[in-house]
Design an enzyme around this catalytic site. Structure first.
Site, short mmCIF file in Angstrom:
data_model
loop_
_atom_site.label_atom_id
_atom_site.label_comp_id
_atom_site.label_asym_id
_atom_site.label_seq_id
_atom_site.Cartn_x
_atom_site.Cartn_y
_atom_site.Cartn_z
N SER A 102 38.91 38.40 43.58
CA SER A 102 39.72 38.39 44.90
C SER A 102 39.28 39.35 45.76
O SER A 102 39.81 39.99 46.53
CB SER A 102 40.95 38.27 44.59
OG SER A 102 41.21 37.53 43.68
N ASP B 98 40.62 34.10 44.96
CA ASP B 98 42.27 33.73 44.53
C ASP B 98 42.79 32.53 45.30
O ASP B 98 43.45 31.62 44.84
CB ASP B 98 43.10 35.04 44.40
CG ASP B 98 43.14 35.83 45.47
OD1 ASP B 98 42.52 35.53 46.56
OD2 ASP B 98 43.95 36.78 45.64
N ARG C 196 32.35 43.48 50.77
CA ARG C 196 32.99 44.78 50.86
C ARG C 196 34.15 44.69 49.76
O ARG C 196 34.90 43.81 49.63
CB ARG C 196 33.44 45.03 52.10
CG ARG C 196 34.53 44.34 52.73
CD ARG C 196 35.07 44.65 54.41
NE ARG C 196 34.09 43.75 54.99
CZ ARG C 196 34.70 42.63 55.49
NH1 ARG C 196 35.82 42.14 55.14
NH2 ARG C 196 33.96 41.88 56.15
C1 BGC Z 1 40.69 40.03 49.61
C2 BGC Z 1 40.41 38.49 49.70
C3 BGC Z 1 41.89 38.06 48.69
C4 BGC Z 1 43.18 38.88 49.12
C5 BGC Z 1 44.34 38.40 48.48
C6 BGC Z 1 42.19 40.45 50.22
O1 BGC Z 1 41.89 41.77 50.24
O2 BGC Z 1 39.44 40.36 50.67
O3 BGC Z 1 39.42 38.20 48.99
O4 BGC Z 1 41.90 36.63 48.69
O5 BGC Z 1 43.04 39.97 49.28
O6 BGC Z 1 44.18 38.99 46.96
#
Ligand code: BGC
Length: 500
Positions: A180, A233, A195
């Protein structure tokens, strides 16, 4: 002489632990603490800083829509609008056993999901808490840890009572890897980490293919596993929620981080027009909307506390939208306001306040607890401040803290509504209406968060905002990941794999 009353009670902490609290409620005028009137004056100031008018929200929505469009047109935009190579909706008939590994902001989870078709499933899972060191350590170590946990899970769930493997020789279990964090994808089983977010700072990983790094750990531990899909996610949540309720068109996560995914027509994803994918296809887009308004900071109403949160974070300038909304940051915003009032001599005069001075000690879970305190004397808030920070509070102060939590929580929910409204507006879902599958600790546990999002949608769209409903999503990182692994298998068997 100080007049005081004594009382006692207990509160249940987010950890599940029950804590006895002994209270001594002082008569306010006898204490050097802030009086009711001073606190009310301060509150007015914060009200104007943290309140978002409907008009301001509509301006944010317009700017948000432009960013979403730009991300679809050109690569490497602020809101990257990542093509996920998840093609179209599930049929609901997907079936079979799948493993899912979910590396989130707080936990690592391993799941075994049995899809039964007709939108039904069963799941077994094990959770492991990630330590702060692991979040800053070497990339290879993190993926080795994932492989170790996976090994333990397979050993436990795929061996008989005599310790013999239940797998056929050479059998490989299909696995969806829910990762995620923002990754550029050119195939479903590949992803270059753009990142880290959510405070992660794992070394030697940004810019690399995390799917490949994990695959190497799988090989190192000789696991009977084939990683078939790398999934965000939100994408998992979108697919899982649609699997059980096909009215779902958008998925959002409001947890440690925040983000959204939705299904787009391939012909509208201009930046991948040259890949030869049929224009009739649809593909899920992982928006990575937490990055909205990063770097330039033109559209979001940031207070000085938000600027401090940003500048003292391990990623200054980045994830501007997420830093106003997600669970990782809300407690810290409140703590910074409290520290300012301590410095100004308004709060806790004559008391030791050093425990409040450490960044991130004030958890977002405390805001939830403060907002849901049912007692007149706000016993829960007494408990939080005495137990965790060793300071005594007056009723006026506690009422102020609760009101402040409300302002910060409400702003987060209303900004979240702006993001949802941008996707709804862009896709033209308002008239026919749609469901938004929503998950994450903030959405699930923060009192009133969902209602405030709905109020926000009505402020943006008027009565028609009622056509858009958020619903608690199915477990996207586990079930969604399994469904996507199943959908990928179908495409692979039909010769459409890897990327078209
Ligand atoms: C991430 C996402 C993720 C979200 C929720 C963010 O910090 O960049 O990829 O879907 O958090 O988990």
């Amino acid at each position: 002489m100080v007049a005081s009353r004594r009382g006692s009670g207990s509160i249940t902490l987010p950890t599940g632990q029950t804590m006895a609290i002994h209270t001594r409620t002082h008569e306010e005028e006898d204490l050097p603490h802030a009086t009711k009137k001073t606190m009310a004056d301060h509150l007015r100031k914060y009200e104007s800083l943290f309140t978002l008018t409907p008009q301001r929200m509509r301006m944010i929505v317009e700017a948000f829509k432009d960013s979403l469009e730009l991300g679809l047109q050109k690569p490497k935009q602020v809101v990257p609008m990542i093509p996920t190579f998840v093609f179209g909706w599930p049929t609901g008939q997907e079936s079979g056993d799948f493993l899912a590994l979910d590396l989130g902001g707080t936990n690592l989870r391993v799941c075994l999901v049995t899809l039964q078709g007709e939108g039904k499933f069963e799941m077994t899972q094990t959770k492991y808490r990630l330590t702060e060191e692991q979040k800053q350590d070497e990339g290879t170590k993190l993926f080795d840890f994932c492989a170790e946990c996976l090994k333990t899970f397979i050993d436990t769930n795929f061996t008989d009572e005599d310790g013999n493997s239940l797998l056929k020789p050479g059998e490989l279990l299909p696995l969806g890897f829910t990762f995620s964090y923002p990754c550029y994808q050119t195939r479903i089983d590949h992803g270059e980490l753009i990142r880290w977010t959510k405070g992660f700072g794992v070394k030697n990983t940004e810019g690399r293919d995390v799917a490949e790094m994990f695959r190497q750990s799988i090989e190192k531990y000789e696991l009977p596993v084939q990683m078939t899909a790398l999934i965000n996610d939100t994408t998992g949540t979108l697919i899982a929620s649609h699997y059980v309720n096909p009215k779902t068109k958008i998925a959002v996560i409001f947890g440690t981080g925040c983000n959204a995914a939705y299904m787009e027509d391939v012909k509208n994803i201009e930046k991948i027009n040259d890949l030869g994918i049929s224009e009739k296809d649809q593909m899920a887009i992982n928006c990575e909307w937490g990055a909205f308004d990063s770097f330039e900071h033109e559209h979001l109403p940031r207070t000085k506390y938000d600027t401090i949160v940003d500048e003292t974070s391990n990623k200054p300038g980045e994830q501007a939208f997420e830093k106003l909304i997600s669970g990782r940051y809300l407690g810290e915003i409140l703590r910074l306001v409290i520290c300012e009032l301590i410095d100004e001599g308004v709060l806790f005069l004559g008391q030791e306040t050093y425990k409040l001075e450490t960044p991130y000690v004030f958890e977002t879970a405390f805001l939830s607890l403060m907002e849901s305190d049912p007692t007149d004397e706000l016993l829960m808030i007494i408990g939080i401040f005495t137990h965790f920070f060793a300071v005594e509070t007056t009723l006026a102060e506690r009422q102020f803290f609760r009101a402040l939590a409300m302002l910060i929580g409400r702003r987060a929910a209303r900004l979240s509504a702006c993001g949802i409204a941008a996707i709804v507006g862009k896709m033209g879902y308002l008239d026919e209406g749609c469901l938004v599958g929503a998950d994450g600790s903030l959405y699930n546990k923060y009192p009133g968060f969902a209602d405030r999002v709905h109020e926000g949608l009505i402020d943006v769209f008027g009565e028609k905002g009622n056509n858009i409903k958020t619903v608690h999503a199915e477990d996207g990182s586990g079930v969604g990941s399994a469904i996507i692994a199943a959908m990928t298998k179908v495409r692979r068997d039909a010769g459409l794999y890897p990327n078209v």
